[in-house]
Scaffold this motif. Sequence first.
Motif, mmCIF file in Angstrom:
data_model
loop_
_atom_site.group_PDB
_atom_site.id
_atom_site.type_symbol
_atom_site.label_atom_id
_atom_site.label_comp_id
_atom_site.label_asym_id
_atom_site.label_seq_id
_atom_site.Cartn_x
_atom_site.Cartn_y
_atom_site.Cartn_z
ATOM 1 N N ASN A 21 69.902 34.826 30.683
ATOM 2 C CA ASN A 21 68.600 35.292 30.206
ATOM 3 C C ASN A 21 67.513 35.086 31.256
ATOM 4 O O ASN A 21 66.638 35.946 31.439
ATOM 5 N N LEU A 22 67.544 33.949 31.958
ATOM 6 C CA LEU A 22 66.558 33.699 33.011
ATOM 7 C C LEU A 22 66.722 34.666 34.176
ATOM 8 O O LEU A 22 65.736 35.133 34.745
ATOM 9 N N ILE A 23 67.952 34.976 34.535
ATOM 10 C CA ILE A 23 68.200 35.955 35.603
ATOM 11 C C ILE A 23 67.647 37.315 35.190
ATOM 12 O O ILE A 23 66.960 37.987 35.979
ATOM 13 N N ASN A 24 67.926 37.730 33.967
ATOM 14 C CA ASN A 24 67.427 39.017 33.488
ATOM 15 C C ASN A 24 65.907 39.051 33.424
ATOM 16 O O ASN A 24 65.285 40.065 33.766
ATOM 17 N N LEU A 25 65.292 37.953 33.000
ATOM 18 C CA LEU A 25 63.835 37.874 32.957
ATOM 19 C C LEU A 25 63.253 37.985 34.362
ATOM 20 O O LEU A 25 62.323 38.750 34.603
ATOM 21 N N GLU A 26 63.809 37.223 35.286
ATOM 22 C CA GLU A 26 63.323 37.265 36.676
ATOM 23 C C GLU A 26 63.508 38.661 37.259
ATOM 24 O O GLU A 26 62.618 39.177 37.941
ATOM 25 N N ALA A 27 64.648 39.282 36.988
ATOM 26 C CA ALA A 27 64.908 40.626 37.491
ATOM 27 C C ALA A 27 63.913 41.627 36.913
ATOM 28 O O ALA A 27 63.463 42.540 37.620
ATOM 29 N N SER A 28 63.530 41.450 35.656
ATOM 30 C CA SER A 28 62.552 42.373 35.067
ATOM 31 C C SER A 28 61.166 42.160 35.676
ATOM 32 O O SER A 28 60.372 43.091 35.745
ATOM 33 N N LEU A 29 60.885 40.954 36.155
ATOM 34 C CA LEU A 29 59.592 40.675 36.775
ATOM 35 C C LEU A 29 59.518 41.183 38.210
ATOM 36 O O LEU A 29 58.497 41.739 38.618
ATOM 37 N N VAL A 30 60.569 40.966 38.988
ATOM 38 C CA VAL A 30 60.539 41.356 40.406
ATOM 39 C C VAL A 30 61.146 42.733 40.645
ATOM 40 O O VAL A 30 61.028 43.270 41.733
ATOM 41 N N GLY A 31 61.799 43.265 39.653
ATOM 42 C CA GLY A 31 62.475 44.555 39.811
ATOM 43 C C GLY A 31 63.967 44.320 39.981
ATOM 44 O O GLY A 31 64.381 43.424 40.716
ATOM 45 N N PHE A 32 64.735 45.118 39.291
ATOM 46 C CA PHE A 32 66.186 44.913 39.286
ATOM 47 C C PHE A 32 66.810 45.165 40.650
ATOM 48 O O PHE A 32 67.735 44.471 41.044
ATOM 49 N N LEU B 73 65.425 44.684 43.623
ATOM 50 C CA LEU B 73 65.119 43.527 44.476
ATOM 51 C C LEU B 73 65.978 42.329 44.064
ATOM 52 O O LEU B 73 66.541 41.643 44.916
ATOM 53 N N ALA B 74 66.101 42.101 42.768
ATOM 54 C CA ALA B 74 66.930 40.990 42.288
ATOM 55 C C ALA B 74 68.378 41.172 42.723
ATOM 56 O O ALA B 74 69.045 40.218 43.115
ATOM 57 N N ASP B 75 68.869 42.398 42.673
ATOM 58 C CA ASP B 75 70.241 42.670 43.102
ATOM 59 C C ASP B 75 70.401 42.406 44.597
ATOM 60 O O ASP B 75 71.381 41.797 45.022
ATOM 61 N N ARG B 76 69.419 42.830 45.390
ATOM 62 C CA ARG B 76 69.478 42.567 46.841
ATOM 63 C C ARG B 76 69.438 41.065 47.113
ATOM 64 O O ARG B 76 70.139 40.566 47.985
ATOM 65 N N GLU B 77 68.604 40.341 46.351
ATOM 66 C CA GLU B 77 68.519 38.885 46.518
ATOM 67 C C GLU B 77 69.857 38.222 46.190
ATOM 68 O O GLU B 77 70.279 37.304 46.876
ATOM 69 N N SER B 78 70.517 38.686 45.142
ATOM 70 C CA SER B 78 71.796 38.075 44.775
ATOM 71 C C SER B 78 72.859 38.363 45.823
ATOM 72 O O SER B 78 73.720 37.524 46.075
ATOM 73 N N TRP B 79 72.802 39.524 46.445
ATOM 74 C CA TRP B 79 73.789 39.837 47.488
ATOM 75 C C TRP B 79 73.621 38.953 48.720
ATOM 76 O O TRP B 79 74.578 38.695 49.435
ATOM 77 N N LYS B 80 72.415 38.456 48.940
ATOM 78 C CA LYS B 80 72.172 37.587 50.093
ATOM 79 C C LYS B 80 72.930 36.266 49.986
ATOM 80 O O LYS B 80 73.172 35.613 50.993
ATOM 81 N N ILE B 81 73.278 35.870 48.774
ATOM 82 C CA ILE B 81 73.956 34.580 48.598
ATOM 83 C C ILE B 81 75.413 34.739 48.177
ATOM 84 O O ILE B 81 76.040 33.772 47.762
ATOM 85 N N ILE B 82 75.957 35.927 48.305
ATOM 86 C CA ILE B 82 77.332 36.165 47.850
ATOM 87 C C ILE B 82 78.320 35.239 48.555
ATOM 88 O O ILE B 82 79.246 34.727 47.926
ATOM 89 N N ASN B 83 78.119 34.996 49.846
ATOM 90 C CA ASN B 83 79.016 34.090 50.571
ATOM 91 C C ASN B 83 78.861 32.651 50.086
ATOM 92 O O ASN B 83 79.841 31.914 49.979
ATOM 93 N N LEU B 84 77.619 32.266 49.781
ATOM 94 C CA LEU B 84 77.377 30.922 49.254
ATOM 95 C C LEU B 84 78.049 30.764 47.895
ATOM 96 O O LEU B 84 78.674 29.734 47.617
ATOM 97 N N LEU B 85 77.948 31.783 47.044
ATOM 98 C CA LEU B 85 78.600 31.731 45.735
ATOM 99 C C LEU B 85 80.114 31.598 45.884
ATOM 100 O O LEU B 85 80.746 30.809 45.179
ATOM 101 N N ALA B 86 80.674 32.358 46.809
ATOM 102 C CA ALA B 86 82.122 32.280 47.043
ATOM 103 C C ALA B 86 82.504 30.890 47.561
ATOM 104 O O ALA B 86 83.522 30.323 47.138
ATOM 105 N N GLU B 87 81.678 30.342 48.467
ATOM 106 C CA GLU B 87 81.968 29.009 49.010
ATOM 107 C C GLU B 87 81.911 27.948 47.905
ATOM 108 O O GLU B 87 82.781 27.075 47.823
ATOM 109 N N ILE B 88 80.901 28.040 47.051
ATOM 110 C CA ILE B 88 80.796 27.101 45.924
ATOM 111 C C ILE B 88 82.020 27.227 45.038
ATOM 112 O O ILE B 88 82.628 26.236 44.643
ATOM 113 N N ASN B 89 82.383 28.463 44.722
ATOM 114 C CA ASN B 89 83.513 28.725 43.834
ATOM 115 C C ASN B 89 84.825 28.205 44.413
ATOM 116 O O ASN B 89 85.680 27.704 43.690
ATOM 117 N N GLN B 90 84.970 28.289 45.723
ATOM 118 C CA GLN B 90 86.238 27.914 46.358
ATOM 119 C C GLN B 90 86.285 26.467 46.818
ATOM 120 O O GLN B 90 87.350 25.843 46.795
#
Length: 129
Positions: free
Chosen positions: A79-90, A92-109
């Motif tokens: 819900n917080l992600i969706n709220l933030e995305a509605s505030l900054v634009g979906f 932009l939020a999608d581009r921001e999330s792609w910037k950390i895709i490697n970090l997410l994978a590293e955390i996951n692994q």
Amino acid sequence: MPLHYKNPKDWGRLSLTDNALRMQQIKAEHPEQWAVMNEEDIRAFFTPNNINEASPKIDDIEQLTRVQKLCILKLLCINLINLEASLVGFSLADRESWKIINLLAEINQNLPTNEYLPLAETIIKHLKK
């Protein structure tokens, strides 16, 4: 392309696919736990709880199970992600999330599960600032 539990983009789509990913993760990362699961345990992943049970109230948070608390945390995060995305634009939020895709994978692994809650606490502390 089949869903894979290590792909962060595969999570959070449907509870049914999340359950399948969770089973895939248990089978891969905890084979000893998978080995002792029987058909009933596996079926429970895909069987909704009895909807006639009394639903706990937010005041009952202390009495909730760990899994229930984590489910609430997951919902709050979505819900917080969706709220933030509605505030900054979906987009932009999608581009921001792609910037950390490697970090997410590293955390996951690579992040040990005993470090999940301390990391979550640190992130929440920074979000409150």
